[in-house]
Scaffold this motif. Structure first.
Motif, PDB file in Angstrom:
ATOM      1  N   LEU A  59     -18.802  59.823  89.830  1.00  0.00           N
ATOM      2  CA  LEU A  59     -17.560  60.248  90.595  1.00  0.00           C
ATOM      3  C   LEU A  59     -15.975  60.201  89.779  1.00  0.00           C
TER       4      LEU A  59
ATOM      5  N   THR B 293     -15.076  63.931  89.848  1.00  0.00           N
ATOM      6  CA  THR B 293     -15.285  64.707  91.305  1.00  0.00           C
ATOM      7  C   THR B 293     -14.213  63.603  92.031  1.00  0.00           C
TER       8      THR B 293
ATOM      9  N   GLY C 127     -14.157  60.847  94.196  1.00  0.00           N
ATOM     10  CA  GLY C 127     -14.867  59.736  93.674  1.00  0.00           C
ATOM     11  C   GLY C 127     -14.725  58.296  94.863  1.00  0.00           C
TER      12      GLY C 127
ATOM     13  N   THR D 289     -16.158  58.666  98.665  1.00  0.00           N
ATOM     14  CA  THR D 289     -17.760  58.259  98.418  1.00  0.00           C
ATOM     15  C   THR D 289     -17.903  56.606  97.788  1.00  0.00           C
ATOM     16  N   MET D 290     -16.963  55.806  96.572  1.00  0.00           N
ATOM     17  CA  MET D 290     -16.885  54.391  96.631  1.00  0.00           C
ATOM     18  C   MET D 290     -16.702  54.052  97.511  1.00  0.00           C
TER      19      MET D 290
END
Length: 164
Positions: free
Chosen positions: A34, A37, A39, A42-43
């Protein structure tokens, strides 16, 4: 040892290991991935999805089970194996459940309220969230692994003590 407690303890060993495995994956490679990227989004999604029943039943259910096993170890098992059972339960309760409540959840809540496209969010993500969250997650990983190992050891020790 009570058959019910014996079965519960065996299930707890497995549950400690499963929860610890989830945390290990995050500390070992998910957080690093993550970080490489974008992240934050996403997190944030992971933090929303974690509330589905499978993980939460294990994670939350282990808190009272751990206290029950610790109490039973102190009262019903005896010195050697009982002491190890107490340690297993308390290590999970403090080192996994307590750390989650005190450290990881507040960071997750702070991240949830942020806009991933803002610079202050990126700064929080890289300078605060990633290193601190991962550190405390690693503490949870170790606590789960240690609890599983200690509880298993206490069960073997108790069984050997009864046989002799």
């Amino acid at each position: 040892m009570s058959p019910l407690i014996l079965y519960l303890a065996h299930l707890a060993v497995l549950a400690y290991a499963l929860v610890g495995g989830v945390f290990l994956a995050f500390s070992d490679f998910i957080m690093r991935s993550l970080a490489q990227t974008d992240g934050v989004d996403t997190m944030q999604a992971i933090n929303r999805e974690v509330f589905h029943w499978a993980f939460m039943v294990l994670f939350l259910g282990l808190a009272p089970v751990s206290l029950l096993l610790a109490a039973y170890g102190a009262i019903g098992v005896g010195h050697g194996p009982g002491t190890v059972m107490v340690l297993a339960g308390l290590i999970y309760f403090v080192g996994c459940f307590g750390v989650t409540v005190a450290f990881n959840v507040p960071m997750n809540e702070a991240l949830a309220g942020m806009d991933a496209s803002e610079k202050k969010t990126v700064d929080y993500w890289t300078r605060t969230y990633l290193p601190r969250w991962t550190f405390w997650n690693t503490v949870r990983t170790v606590a789960c692994g240690l609890s599983a190992a200690l509880l298993l050891f206490s069960l073997v020790w108790a069984a050997q003590s009864q046989g002799s």
